[in-house]
Each structure stands twice: as C-alpha cells, then as structure tokens.
Write an enzyme that holds these catalytic residues in place. Sequence first.
Site, PDB file in Angstrom:
ATOM      1  CG  MET A 232      -1.924  -1.172   1.160  1.00 15.16           C
ATOM      2  SD  MET A 232      -3.459  -0.848   2.007  1.00 15.16           S
ATOM      3  CE  MET A 232      -2.891  -0.628   3.684  1.00 15.16           C
TER       4      MET A 232
ATOM      5  CG  HIS B  14       6.799  -2.015   2.271  1.00 15.60           C
ATOM      6  ND1 HIS B  14       6.661  -0.833   2.968  1.00 15.60           N
ATOM      7  CD2 HIS B  14       5.572  -2.607   2.301  1.00 15.60           C
ATOM      8  CE1 HIS B  14       5.413  -0.707   3.392  1.00 15.60           C
ATOM      9  NE2 HIS B  14       4.734  -1.774   3.018  1.00 15.60           N
TER      10      HIS B  14
ATOM     11  CD  GLN C 266      -2.132  -8.993   4.103  1.00 14.70           C
ATOM     12  OE1 GLN C 266      -2.933  -8.096   4.292  1.00 14.70           O
ATOM     13  NE2 GLN C 266      -0.876  -8.737   3.775  1.00 14.70           N
TER      14      GLN C 266
ATOM     15  CB  SER D 265       2.781   2.401   6.282  1.00 17.53           C
ATOM     16  OG  SER D 265       3.427   1.595   5.337  1.00 17.53           O
ATOM     17  NE  ARG D 266      -3.314   1.245   9.460  1.00 16.88           N
ATOM     18  CZ  ARG D 266      -3.638   0.264   8.612  1.00 16.88           C
ATOM     19  NH1 ARG D 266      -2.913  -0.843   8.565  1.00 16.88           N
ATOM     20  NH2 ARG D 266      -4.675   0.394   7.804  1.00 16.88           N
TER      21      ARG D 266
HETATM   22  P1  AMP Z   1       1.393  -3.007   3.484  1.00 17.40           P
HETATM   23  O1  AMP Z   1       1.956  -1.948   2.580  1.00 17.40           O
HETATM   24  O2  AMP Z   1       1.393  -2.637   4.921  1.00 17.40           O
HETATM   25  O3  AMP Z   1       0.078  -3.548   2.985  1.00 17.40           O
HETATM   26  O4  AMP Z   1       2.398  -4.229   3.397  1.00 17.40           O
HETATM   27  C1  AMP Z   1       2.767  -4.795   2.172  1.00 17.40           C
HETATM   28  C2  AMP Z   1       3.503  -6.081   2.433  1.00 17.40           C
HETATM   29  O5  AMP Z   1       4.648  -5.830   3.225  1.00 17.40           O
HETATM   30  C3  AMP Z   1       2.657  -7.108   3.191  1.00 17.40           C
HETATM   31  O6  AMP Z   1       2.934  -8.409   2.689  1.00 17.40           O
HETATM   32  C4  AMP Z   1       3.175  -6.957   4.607  1.00 17.40           C
HETATM   33  O7  AMP Z   1       3.022  -8.129   5.383  1.00 17.40           O
HETATM   34  C5  AMP Z   1       4.634  -6.676   4.359  1.00 17.40           C
HETATM   35  N1  AMP Z   1       5.233  -5.994   5.510  1.00 17.40           N
HETATM   36  C6  AMP Z   1       4.861  -4.809   6.045  1.00 17.40           C
HETATM   37  N2  AMP Z   1       5.607  -4.537   7.131  1.00 17.40           N
HETATM   38  C7  AMP Z   1       6.458  -5.571   7.287  1.00 17.40           C
HETATM   39  C8  AMP Z   1       7.481  -5.893   8.225  1.00 17.40           C
HETATM   40  N3  AMP Z   1       7.788  -5.083   9.245  1.00 17.40           N
HETATM   41  N4  AMP Z   1       8.151  -7.055   8.076  1.00 17.40           N
HETATM   42  C9  AMP Z   1       7.844  -7.897   7.055  1.00 17.40           C
HETATM   43  N5  AMP Z   1       6.905  -7.644   6.137  1.00 17.40           N
HETATM   44  C10 AMP Z   1       6.221  -6.513   6.245  1.00 17.40           C
END
Ligand code: AMP
Length: 283
Positions: free
Chosen positions: A30, A37, A153, A186-187
Amino acid sequence: MRIIESIPEMQQASESWRCAGKQIALVPTMGYLHEGHLELMRAVRPRCDVLVISIFVNPTQFGPGEDFERYPRDLDRDIRLATETGVDIAFIPHVDEMYSEGYQTFVNVTGVTTPLCGRSRPAFFRGVTTVVTKLFHIVKPHRAIFGEKDFQQLVTIRRMAQDLNMDIQIIGHPIVREPDGLAMSSRNAYLTPEQRRKSTRLHRSLKEAEVLVRKGEKNGEAILKKVREVLAEGDDVRIDYVQLCDPTTLKEVDRISGPTLLAMAVHVGIARLIDNSVLIPSP
Ligand code: AMP
C-alpha cells in the site's frame, strides 16, 4: 524502473514477459515504503526476471471510520526507494479503474479470516483477498511474497491460492523490525514520540512469552497473563486482542503442545499495531 498505471498496459506487458519465458514476481504494497517492504523486494529479486511491486491503498479493505483517508502516502519517495532497490516495474493503478462503476465481485475466504483481526475488522480480509486476486490477474506473477507481520493475511492468501487453484507460489517473509524491536509499519508514522516508546512493549511482551515457553510453560492463560502485564493498558494503550492459536488453522489453543502463534493487535493512540511470534515449545 518503469511505472505502469493502466491495467491493460500491465496485463499486456506481463503477457509478453511470460511468452518470452521470463519469471515474474510480485510484491503487493500500500506504499509509504519502509525497510520491511524493501526486504521483501530484496528477498524475491534473485527468484525472478521481472520484479513488479504494486502500490495501491485499497479502499475495500478499510472499514467505515478506519484510516483510508489519512493512510500515509508519499509516491515520489516510494518510487525513489523502489528504483534504488532494483524493482523493474511499479504498478500504481487508480481506484476508479480497479473498482469501476457497477463493481460487485468479491473473493471471500471463510474460516481462517474469522478470529483475530477478522473480529474487529470484519471487511478487511474480503478486501485483501479481492484486491490480491485482481493483482494476480493483472500482473500474472509466478510468485508473490507477503510479510509474516500480517500473519493472518499470509495464512488467508495461502488458503485462497490453494482453494482457488491459483498457479502462483506464495512466499512468506519474516518480520522486519526497528533496532528496538518494533515491527516496521507504515502506520508507525501515526505515533507521537511518547507513544512510539510505549509501542516497544509489543515486541517485549512477545520476547517474555518466548522466555516462558523456553522455560517449559505450556499453560496458555499463564502466557497471555504475562503478555497483558507487559503491554500494560493505560491512557493511550488498549489491547484489541492477544491470542494463542494454531499457526495453520488459526484455531485458538489453550496449551502449547507444538508451534503456536501468539498474535496481538494493540491500539496505541490512533494507531492500531499488530505483531506476532510463533512460540516453539522446548522438547
Ligand atoms: P502493506 O503496505 O502494509 O500492505 O504491506 C505490504 C507487504 O509488506 C505485506 O505483505 C506486509 O506483510 C509486508 N510488511 C509490512 N511490514 C512488514 C514488516 N515489518 N516485516 C515484514 N513484512 C512486512
């Protein structure tokens, strides 16, 4: 790095790579990219010829009153980081094209989406599985990688890919953390400095649980009690859930008799943070 916004353009590009025998990998995101990421991208880079990331804040996975509008966005920075990380294609579709007028099709995984985050975010997984299915049809990847930070997820997407015979390898990647243990997200941008300090409690509580289990604790309630103590609810810390479950079915367990997922969601200020650890009992 090439940026593709149009769905037909992405589909045609992927079709031509497939015809040329090239292996395509997808990292759905996202945006508002961070090291978590980027680690996913680095991990899958050697396993493909064409590395595609998608950047799309998916409205269907946000419930009413959730943070869709204020979700952090910085496309210029995302494009720079993805370019530096060796991404070939950033697919950045528009909401109006992904969900055009009259849209009415959703993918729904039952069972594993019911507990944990499914309880407090009832529309969330339906939105995720729908958008991921659409991305799979558009990008046509041979493999896609997801982080274990969003453990439920990942389990849901594995279930969907298996149940719907999607010919796509689903790869999981361990949680990437800040030096003080906070899982990258991101949050985290929503946190004030004081809340940011309190947020390290999530990881600390997981570590305490791991220690208990290593010492031989098998009683679920004893572990959860310790975790809740470390999380210490207060002014701006509120537990949504802390739960032990089977890492494959996500069914709740009350004894640690094999690898067990300890999962939590905690509100810190306006941020809802999630974290988890798979506890392995000592033999
Ligand atoms: P998001 O942009 O938050 O939807 O995350 C995109 C992808 O990155 C998803 O598969 C998340 O599980 C992964 N992701 C986000 N934060 C982390 C993290 N700290 N460690 C590993 N994977 C992550």
